[in-house]
Design a protein around this motif. Sequence first.
Motif, PDB file in Angstrom:
ATOM      1  N   ALA A   1      51.359  -1.755  42.517  1.00  0.00           N
ATOM      2  CA  ALA A   1      51.129  -1.156  43.835  1.00  0.00           C
ATOM      3  C   ALA A   1      52.137  -0.051  44.138  1.00  0.00           C
ATOM      4  N   PHE A   2      53.340  -0.178  43.574  1.00  0.00           N
ATOM      5  CA  PHE A   2      54.413   0.802  43.809  1.00  0.00           C
ATOM      6  C   PHE A   2      54.989   1.278  42.479  1.00  0.00           C
ATOM      7  N   PRO A   3      54.237   2.072  41.713  1.00  0.00           N
ATOM      8  CA  PRO A   3      54.703   2.509  40.392  1.00  0.00           C
ATOM      9  C   PRO A   3      56.033   3.250  40.413  1.00  0.00           C
ATOM     10  N   TYR A   4      56.366   3.887  41.515  1.00  0.00           N
ATOM     11  CA  TYR A   4      57.609   4.655  41.562  1.00  0.00           C
ATOM     12  C   TYR A   4      58.833   3.776  41.334  1.00  0.00           C
ATOM     13  N   LEU A   5      58.694   2.463  41.552  1.00  0.00           N
ATOM     14  CA  LEU A   5      59.818   1.549  41.330  1.00  0.00           C
ATOM     15  C   LEU A   5      60.315   1.621  39.884  1.00  0.00           C
ATOM     16  N   LEU A   6      59.395   1.917  38.964  1.00  0.00           N
ATOM     17  CA  LEU A   6      59.756   1.962  37.546  1.00  0.00           C
ATOM     18  C   LEU A   6      60.188   3.352  37.092  1.00  0.00           C
ATOM     19  N   SER A   7      59.987   4.348  37.936  1.00  0.00           N
ATOM     20  CA  SER A   7      60.304   5.720  37.508  1.00  0.00           C
ATOM     21  C   SER A   7      61.539   6.285  38.180  1.00  0.00           C
ATOM     22  N   VAL A   8      61.912   5.715  39.328  1.00  0.00           N
ATOM     23  CA  VAL A   8      63.045   6.259  40.066  1.00  0.00           C
ATOM     24  C   VAL A   8      64.319   6.153  39.233  1.00  0.00           C
ATOM     25  N   GLU A   9      65.114   7.203  39.272  1.00  0.00           N
ATOM     26  CA  GLU A   9      66.341   7.228  38.488  1.00  0.00           C
ATOM     27  C   GLU A   9      67.460   6.463  39.197  1.00  0.00           C
ATOM     28  N   GLY A  10      68.399   5.980  38.431  1.00  0.00           N
ATOM     29  CA  GLY A  10      69.548   5.294  39.003  1.00  0.00           C
ATOM     30  C   GLY A  10      69.292   3.816  39.240  1.00  0.00           C
ATOM     31  N   GLY A  11      70.235   3.187  39.910  1.00  0.00           N
ATOM     32  CA  GLY A  11      70.141   1.755  40.162  1.00  0.00           C
ATOM     33  C   GLY A  11      69.229   1.434  41.323  1.00  0.00           C
ATOM     34  N   LEU A  12      69.290   0.180  41.771  1.00  0.00           N
ATOM     35  CA  LEU A  12      68.453  -0.278  42.866  1.00  0.00           C
ATOM     36  C   LEU A  12      69.026   0.257  44.174  1.00  0.00           C
ATOM     37  N   SER A  13      68.259   1.067  44.880  1.00  0.00           N
ATOM     38  CA  SER A  13      68.736   1.765  46.078  1.00  0.00           C
ATOM     39  C   SER A  13      68.435   0.961  47.335  1.00  0.00           C
ATOM     40  N   SER A  14      68.932   1.462  48.469  1.00  0.00           N
ATOM     41  CA  SER A  14      68.651   0.822  49.753  1.00  0.00           C
ATOM     42  C   SER A  14      67.162   0.888  50.080  1.00  0.00           C
ATOM     43  N   ASP A  15      66.505   1.945  49.615  1.00  0.00           N
ATOM     44  CA  ASP A  15      65.065   2.086  49.826  1.00  0.00           C
ATOM     45  C   ASP A  15      64.317   0.946  49.125  1.00  0.00           C
ATOM     46  N   ILE A  16      64.712   0.659  47.902  1.00  0.00           N
ATOM     47  CA  ILE A  16      64.090  -0.429  47.148  1.00  0.00           C
ATOM     48  C   ILE A  16      64.432  -1.780  47.771  1.00  0.00           C
ATOM     49  N   ASP A  17      65.666  -1.916  48.228  1.00  0.00           N
ATOM     50  CA  ASP A  17      66.065  -3.153  48.922  1.00  0.00           C
ATOM     51  C   ASP A  17      65.167  -3.394  50.130  1.00  0.00           C
ATOM     52  N   ALA A  18      64.918  -2.328  50.898  1.00  0.00           N
ATOM     53  CA  ALA A  18      64.096  -2.460  52.104  1.00  0.00           C
ATOM     54  C   ALA A  18      62.669  -2.852  51.752  1.00  0.00           C
ATOM     55  N   LEU A  19      62.133  -2.252  50.676  1.00  0.00           N
ATOM     56  CA  LEU A  19      60.771  -2.579  50.256  1.00  0.00           C
ATOM     57  C   LEU A  19      60.660  -4.052  49.876  1.00  0.00           C
ATOM     58  N   PHE A  20      61.570  -4.526  49.031  1.00  0.00           N
ATOM     59  CA  PHE A  20      61.511  -5.920  48.616  1.00  0.00           C
ATOM     60  C   PHE A  20      61.786  -6.856  49.798  1.00  0.00           C
ATOM     61  N   GLY A  21      62.574  -6.373  50.764  1.00  0.00           N
ATOM     62  CA  GLY A  21      62.801  -7.177  51.960  1.00  0.00           C
ATOM     63  C   GLY A  21      61.519  -7.370  52.755  1.00  0.00           C
ATOM     64  N   ASP A  22      60.739  -6.275  52.885  1.00  0.00           N
ATOM     65  CA  ASP A  22      59.443  -6.372  53.564  1.00  0.00           C
ATOM     66  C   ASP A  22      58.508  -7.339  52.845  1.00  0.00           C
TER      67      ASP A  22
END
Length: 577
Positions: A199-220
């Motif tokens: 559903a969110f392919p960008y999770l696998l393409s984004v560079e760098g470590g796990l960001s606050s944006d990703i934290d917020a998504l998984f929190g939701d």
Amino acid sequence: MTIPEAFSIILSRRFSSTSAAATTTIRRLSPYPNLPGIHSKYKPKVVEEAQKALTDYLHTTRSLPFTFAEHIGKNSIVSLANLIRKIDFSAPTFSRSFRRLLRYQPINEFEFFFESIGIDHNEVPGLLPSNKFFFSEDGSVLNAAYTLSGFGFPWNMLGKLYKEEVSIFSKGSSELSARLDGFKEYGFGNLSVVGICLAFPYLLSVEGGLSSDIDALFGDLKRVFVELEMGCCVEGNVDAWYEVCSKVRVFYDLGCEKGKVGELICRRKELFLECPEEVLVQKANYFCKFGVRKDCVGSFLLQSPEIFNLDLETPVISVLGLLEHFGLNTEELLDVSQKYLHVLGRNKMANLPNVMKALDLHEWLFNKIKSSNGQLLVTYTVSGPDEDIDKAYVNALKRIESSRTSTHTMSKLDFLRGIGFGENALTIKVLKNLHGSSTELQERFDFLLGTGIKYSKLCLQIRMAVRILSQSPGILEEKINFLCQEMGSSLQYLDNFPAFLCFDLENRVKRRYGYYLWLKENGLCTENYSIASLVATSEKKFLARLFRIHPAAPKQYLEGSSYKIPFNNSQENSMIR
């Protein structure tokens, strides 16, 4: 009924499999491709033998692991059929002939691979690497697919990732594995992570470590799954995880803030669980057509559950009746009637956003709908069978339906209604001078909108000079560029003189304007003429005007040689606009 029970019922209707094994089973496409020359009774056997031969070839000759060779062999039916057609079919010798074909005419392995991961075969040619046929020439794509499949991604759903985030398939196996394992640290298992990433392919393409944006998504996501008690309902079902995550993504795509969507969704649990994703998308797209901010649409949808049960396609609306229902007073309705006569009458609910844009009331209406949590729209109906019916329109419609070109004419009428013109006599008058297919007309309309002309003003321009839609976007672009860049005017000039776009650019506009500039520069003409006066005047009157300036002017103008001026963006003129 509890929420988990309700969700389980919904899932049972939408998905046929709930086991982990089922999610990784090869999804077989139609085993009967178009194979002329092969009798239908042989097709199942032919396809089966060809798939087996291709699998063996990829595994034995090309050294692919058997599991992945089989995935490709079983899921590339169109590419396989193209190979089969190269053989003169004979039932007794087909298997041997097909294997010989593979041996002596190597296939483009990337073509079969892309089709096998779920990409439509018609899209495959645009994805093929240049001058490469074999995985041995570039194994990055295949290696990424190995890693993803090994983690639990269904092979024939990898195309979703490739089409949306192609960079995923250029990453190394260790990098992908580390990223996927990192997602599991949020408390999700393999199949949950698979559904989330689909559903969110960008999770696998984004560079760098796990960001606050990703934290917020998984929190939701975690909040949604915990508070809606979905864990036991979707466990082991990639499709179910993907379905739920796709619904969450609808609200992200509308601009709702990550980290807050989960809370909003949990306030409307039944809505989120019972409404299919396609209905969410349909409603979102409908209200986005009002030209308002997407995040406003997202919050409105979450606050207005009754909207999801409302038919926004087929009901009939009366334009004035609806405006009155939403609060316009008598004086305001009269003002609308006088200024926007072409919009009045009936239309379809599906066209309401564009009807309101044609009236320049789209934001006002959406705000009314939102402030009432959708109730004003839910409670609206046409007051009676005869409300706002234009008899002239009805009679014209009957003539159209009985004519030889009814299909073509009706498609043009649907175009007009679609952009906001109502069921009235003025629309029929415009229709008579409208040339082109509905597709061509929409393309031209969209082009003019793209230039920056306001929607309501463009509809008024069409009403005044419908022939502007009889020209291709290329011709319209040339005329607009000349008006704005060479004549020093602006798009606003078209509000009063849209017919400018109907005149021949080379033989009328440039010729007359060029001669006018020549006369001015040589001190022969002291009057300032408007663009409309220069262009719209008939040839006879234009020549008479030139004669009054100088007796020799008409002859010189008609010969058109000694006064020609090269046009450029820096030209200055003092024309009255």
